[in-house]
Design a protein around this motif. Structure first.
Motif, short mmCIF file in Angstrom:
data_model
loop_
_atom_site.label_atom_id
_atom_site.label_comp_id
_atom_site.label_asym_id
_atom_site.label_seq_id
_atom_site.Cartn_x
_atom_site.Cartn_y
_atom_site.Cartn_z
N VAL A 98 -1.30 14.69 -4.54
CA VAL A 98 -1.35 13.52 -3.64
C VAL A 98 -1.14 12.20 -4.42
N GLY A 99 -0.53 12.31 -5.58
CA GLY A 99 -0.09 11.10 -6.29
C GLY A 99 -1.16 10.39 -7.09
N TYR A 100 -2.29 11.07 -7.35
CA TYR A 100 -3.31 10.46 -8.21
C TYR A 100 -3.08 10.90 -9.66
N ILE A 101 -3.42 9.99 -10.57
CA ILE A 101 -3.18 10.27 -11.99
C ILE A 101 -4.29 11.16 -12.54
N LEU A 102 -3.89 12.16 -13.35
CA LEU A 102 -4.84 13.05 -14.03
C LEU A 102 -4.73 12.84 -15.54
N LEU A 147 -8.66 7.82 -13.32
CA LEU A 147 -10.00 7.28 -13.08
C LEU A 147 -10.36 7.29 -11.60
N GLY A 148 -9.52 7.92 -10.80
CA GLY A 148 -9.75 7.93 -9.35
C GLY A 148 -9.00 6.77 -8.71
N ASP A 149 -9.53 6.27 -7.60
CA ASP A 149 -8.88 5.18 -6.88
C ASP A 149 -9.38 3.85 -7.46
N ALA A 150 -8.48 3.14 -8.13
CA ALA A 150 -8.90 1.93 -8.85
C ALA A 150 -9.42 0.86 -7.89
N GLY A 151 -8.80 0.73 -6.72
CA GLY A 151 -9.25 -0.28 -5.76
C GLY A 151 -10.65 0.03 -5.26
N ASP A 152 -10.89 1.28 -4.88
CA ASP A 152 -12.23 1.67 -4.41
C ASP A 152 -13.26 1.49 -5.51
N LEU A 187 -0.13 2.88 -12.84
CA LEU A 187 1.31 3.13 -12.67
C LEU A 187 1.44 4.63 -12.40
N ALA A 188 1.42 5.01 -11.14
CA ALA A 188 1.34 6.44 -10.77
C ALA A 188 2.74 6.99 -10.50
N THR A 189 3.20 6.92 -9.25
CA THR A 189 4.58 7.37 -8.97
C THR A 189 5.59 6.33 -9.47
N PHE A 191 0.85 -1.19 0.00
CA PHE A 191 0.00 0.00 0.00
C PHE A 191 0.89 1.24 0.00
N ARG A 192 0.24 2.35 -0.34
CA ARG A 192 1.00 3.60 -0.39
C ARG A 192 0.78 4.38 0.88
N ASN A 193 1.86 4.78 1.54
CA ASN A 193 1.74 5.68 2.68
C ASN A 193 1.17 7.01 2.15
N1 URA Z 1 -3.74 4.55 -7.53
C1 URA Z 1 -5.03 4.72 -7.96
O1 URA Z 1 -5.90 3.88 -7.70
N2 URA Z 1 -5.31 5.81 -8.69
C2 URA Z 1 -4.40 6.72 -9.02
O2 URA Z 1 -4.73 7.69 -9.72
C3 URA Z 1 -3.07 6.53 -8.57
C4 URA Z 1 -2.77 5.45 -7.82
#
Ligand code: URA
Length: 211
Positions: free
Chosen positions: A192-196, A199-204, A133-135, A102-104
């Motif tokens: 905060v490391g989300y991709i623009l 699609l938001g948080d892929a897991g959620d 593939l974000a950071t 997980f990401r801190n």
């Molecule tokens: N993880 C995600 O689920 N979404 C992002 O945009 C970046 C990391």
């Protein structure tokens, strides 16, 4: 190493539906599965074939065969789990390892909590499944787990759905021979490391854990 952006119209079409905020978790999971089929199919384009003897209902002939058991998928828990069904549709006989990372939220650094390998991983072809593939930190840690098992870089591929230039840069600068397969290279990361646009948080979104 190479970065392959898969530009097939069906990939772009499904990706657009996946990004759409109106897509609910049932459709999101279905779309991730479909996209994973396309992505894994492309990632295995150069896999070794051997010749086998078979007999059709008509006569003996020769066919081509891959060694399914030598392919290992490594979904990164949690979002990567949503890619596993699609990957296994392409190669039902593949083995599946798991990486829990997980990401801190503050440092954005990846933190490991679980790793499980199939046997003889260093002689297999290893595909890391992580939709975003974000950071690049999570995928890089997954690569390092495989490298610790003496897997050569040429036997590791990263299969994602959306990538950020920052994440690609991290992998390209850290390794020489690791191929990346992505359905899109997006614009950038937010603070905060989300991709623009992402699609938001892929897991959620895949598992329905959003409010
Ligand atoms: N993880 C995600 O689920 N979404 C992002 O945009 C970046 C990391």
């Amino acid at each position: 190493m190479a970065v392959y952006e898969i530009r097939h119209p069906l990939v772009k079409h499904n990706l657009t539906k996946l990004r759409d905020r109106r897509t609910d978790y049932m459709d999101f999971r279905r779309l991730v599965s479909s996209l994973s089929i396309f992505m894994v199919y492309e990632a295995l384009r150069d896999i070794n074939l051997s010749e086998v003897d078979i007999i059709t209902p008509m006569e003996p002939t020769k066919g081509k065969s891959i060694d399914e058991k030598s392919i290992n998928f490594f979904p990164v828990i949690r979002a990567g789990l949503a890619m596993t069904d699609g990957a296994l549709m392409v190669v039902p006989g593949a083995r599946v390892g798991h990486f829990g990372i997980f990401r801190n939220e503050e440092s954005l650094e990846p933190v490991e909590y679980y790793r499980k390998f199939p046997p003889d991983v260093k002689n297999g072809l290893n595909l890391i499944l992580d939709p975003m593939l974000a950071t690049g930190g999570t995928s890089a840690l997954a690569v390092d787990f495989l490298r610790e098992k003496e897997v050569p870089e040429s036997k590791i591929k990263i299969v994602c759905i959306i990538s950020a230039p920052e994440g690609i840069g991290k992998i390209v600068n850290s390794y020489d021979k690791i191929d990346i397969y992505t359905a899109s290279i997006d614009d950038k990361l937010n603070e905060v490391g989300y991709i623009l646009p992402g699609l938001g948080d892929a897991g959620d979104r895949a598992f329905g854990t959003l409010d």
